[in-house]
Motif scaffolding. Structure first.
Motif, mmCIF file in Angstrom:
data_model
loop_
_atom_site.group_PDB
_atom_site.id
_atom_site.type_symbol
_atom_site.label_atom_id
_atom_site.label_comp_id
_atom_site.label_asym_id
_atom_site.label_seq_id
_atom_site.Cartn_x
_atom_site.Cartn_y
_atom_site.Cartn_z
ATOM 1 N N ILE A 1 0.928 -1.052 0.009
ATOM 2 C CA ILE A 1 0.061 -0.046 -0.136
ATOM 3 C C ILE A 1 0.706 1.211 -0.148
ATOM 4 N N ARG A 2 1.854 1.133 0.757
ATOM 5 C CA ARG A 2 2.691 2.333 0.575
ATOM 6 C C ARG A 2 3.526 2.344 -0.389
ATOM 7 N N LEU B 1 2.165 1.709 -3.578
ATOM 8 C CA LEU B 1 1.380 1.985 -4.635
ATOM 9 C C LEU B 1 0.613 3.477 -4.136
ATOM 10 N N THR B 2 0.904 4.031 -2.759
ATOM 11 C CA THR B 2 0.493 5.500 -2.539
ATOM 12 C C THR B 2 1.659 6.248 -3.058
ATOM 13 N N LYS B 3 2.884 5.839 -2.916
ATOM 14 C CA LYS B 3 4.033 6.688 -3.498
ATOM 15 C C LYS B 3 3.780 6.718 -4.732
ATOM 16 N N ARG B 4 3.326 5.744 -5.450
ATOM 17 C CA ARG B 4 3.411 5.801 -7.127
ATOM 18 C C ARG B 4 2.327 6.692 -7.429
ATOM 19 N N VAL B 5 1.100 6.393 -6.849
ATOM 20 C CA VAL B 5 -0.147 7.482 -6.963
ATOM 21 C C VAL B 5 0.148 8.733 -7.043
ATOM 22 N N GLY B 6 1.103 9.148 -5.819
ATOM 23 C CA GLY B 6 1.449 10.657 -5.617
ATOM 24 C C GLY B 6 2.298 11.098 -6.826
ATOM 25 N N GLU C 1 0.068 11.637 -9.864
ATOM 26 C CA GLU C 1 -0.748 12.884 -9.707
ATOM 27 C C GLU C 1 0.316 14.160 -9.899
#
Length: 360
Positions: free
Chosen positions: A342-343, A345-350, A353
């Motif tokens: 999750i971390r 994926l969160t980093k990649r999404v950020g 964006e």
């Protein structure tokens, strides 16, 4: 200083039987030397020459080739080249019965009534009863034929012990308790202590009188340091043939069915009903006023917070179906990995964006 002695059957000389004699005891079949003399009993890893051992679990079959035992009790379908064996339907049960018969002669038990025992004049003592030193038997108690009470026990007012009971040292059985025939109670156990009952009144806990009793049915065995509380009203019941391990707490008004197995450190709250043949593993906790159905198996450390239907296998806290709990635990162990994913994926999404905003 006294000379040390090895605590084995051969040195004490209490066992010296041929394989044929042993096979006759357990209705087994000898394969090998029927005249082989056995002088001791032991586990398969610890056995020495002259010992009889047994194989009950298939994983121990390889050890049959390396054990120093002279003979082995085996299932009927097992062969052990180079060893004399006794084939039986149930090697573990056969071994236990042999041990019981052989070692009974070496077990110390009091004989007659010791001069220091204090027995009320109106207590009824049956035939062939053995009562050890410093036993106290109160008024109107009844002790059945062939019962043995070891030293330091207390048998309360109007308590009844059936025939053939075995009460080990320092057991307390309080007033108005009834125990059936062939009941075994190990040291330190208290039967008939007050149930844990209080009411809050005028700013303090006021004790609720516990005026009921305890009934222990035939062939029950209770381990060491167990507490069985008397009922608030009526009775706490331990059903016929039930076996209770050490360090178990059974609260007031529990009704336990026949042939239950209760493992060490179980705690059963008040007014629980447990069905016939139920098994509670070590450290199981049961909330009050629940019903555990016939044949339920509760795995170790389960916490039972609601009634359980018959035949269920449960585990966990709170207890639920065993397989569901296993799947939950398997998923729980993967949580650290999921957090990393999750971390990431969160980093990649950020990052995506930021690129979108930059290009937009």
């Amino acid at each position: 200083m006294p000379k040390s002695r090895k605590n084995d059957t051969s040195e004490k000389g209490i066992m010296r039987k041929t394989l044929a004699e042993i096979a006759a005891i357990v209705k087994g079949e000898v394969v090998g030397d029927q005249n082989l003399v056995i002088t001791g009993l032991s586990g398969i890893k610890e056995a020495r020459r002259g010992d009889l051992t047994f194989i009950a679990n298939p994983k121990y079959i390889p050890l049959s080739r390396t054990t120093k035992a002279s003979a082995i009790l085996t299932p009927r379908n097992v062969e052990v080249p180079g060893k004399s064996v006794i084939r039986t339907e149930n090697p573990s049960l056969a071994f236990s019965r042999i041990a019981s018969l052989i070692f009974e002669a070496d077990t110390f038990s009091p004989k007659g009534v010791h001069r220091t025992a204090v027995i009320a004049k109106d207590a009824v003592i049956g035939k062939n009863v053995a009562i050890g030193p410093y036993v106290n038997i109160e008024s109107r108690a009844h002790v059945g034929d062939n019962t043995t009470i070891y030293s330091g026990c207390y048998i309360g007012h109007r308590t009844v012990l059936g025939k053939g009971c075995l009460i080990y040292p320092n057991v307390t059985i309080r007033e108005r308790v009834t125990a059936g025939d062939r009941v075994i109670i190990h040291s330190g156990t208290v039967v008939g202590s007050d149930g844990f009952g209080y009411v809050w009144a005028d700013g303090k806990h006021e004790k609720i009188p516990q005026i009921g009793t305890v009934v222990i049915e035939d062939d029950v065995e209770i381990g060491a340091n167990v507490t069985v509380d008397r009922a608030r009203f009526d009775k706490t019941v331990i059903g016929e043939g039930t076996k209770i391990d050490n360090l178990v707490q059974i609260a007031h008004n529990v009704i336990m069915g026949k042939h239950c197995i209760i493992i060490s450190q179980v705690g059963i709250s008040g007014s629980v009903v447990i069905g016939e043949g139920a098994i509670l593993g070590g450290q199981v906790g049961v909330h009050g006023h629940l019903t555990i159905g016939k044949g339920v198996i509760a795995a170790s450390r389960a916490v039972v917070t609601k009634s359980i239907a018959p035949g269920q296998k449960i585990s966990g806290f709170p207890a639920r179906a065993f397989l569901a709990e296993q799947r939950f635990q398997a998923a729980l162990r993967r949580v650290p990995d999921y957090i990393k994913i999750i971390r990431g994926l969160t980093k990649r999404v950020g990052e995506l964006e930021k690129k979108v905003k930059k290009n937009g």
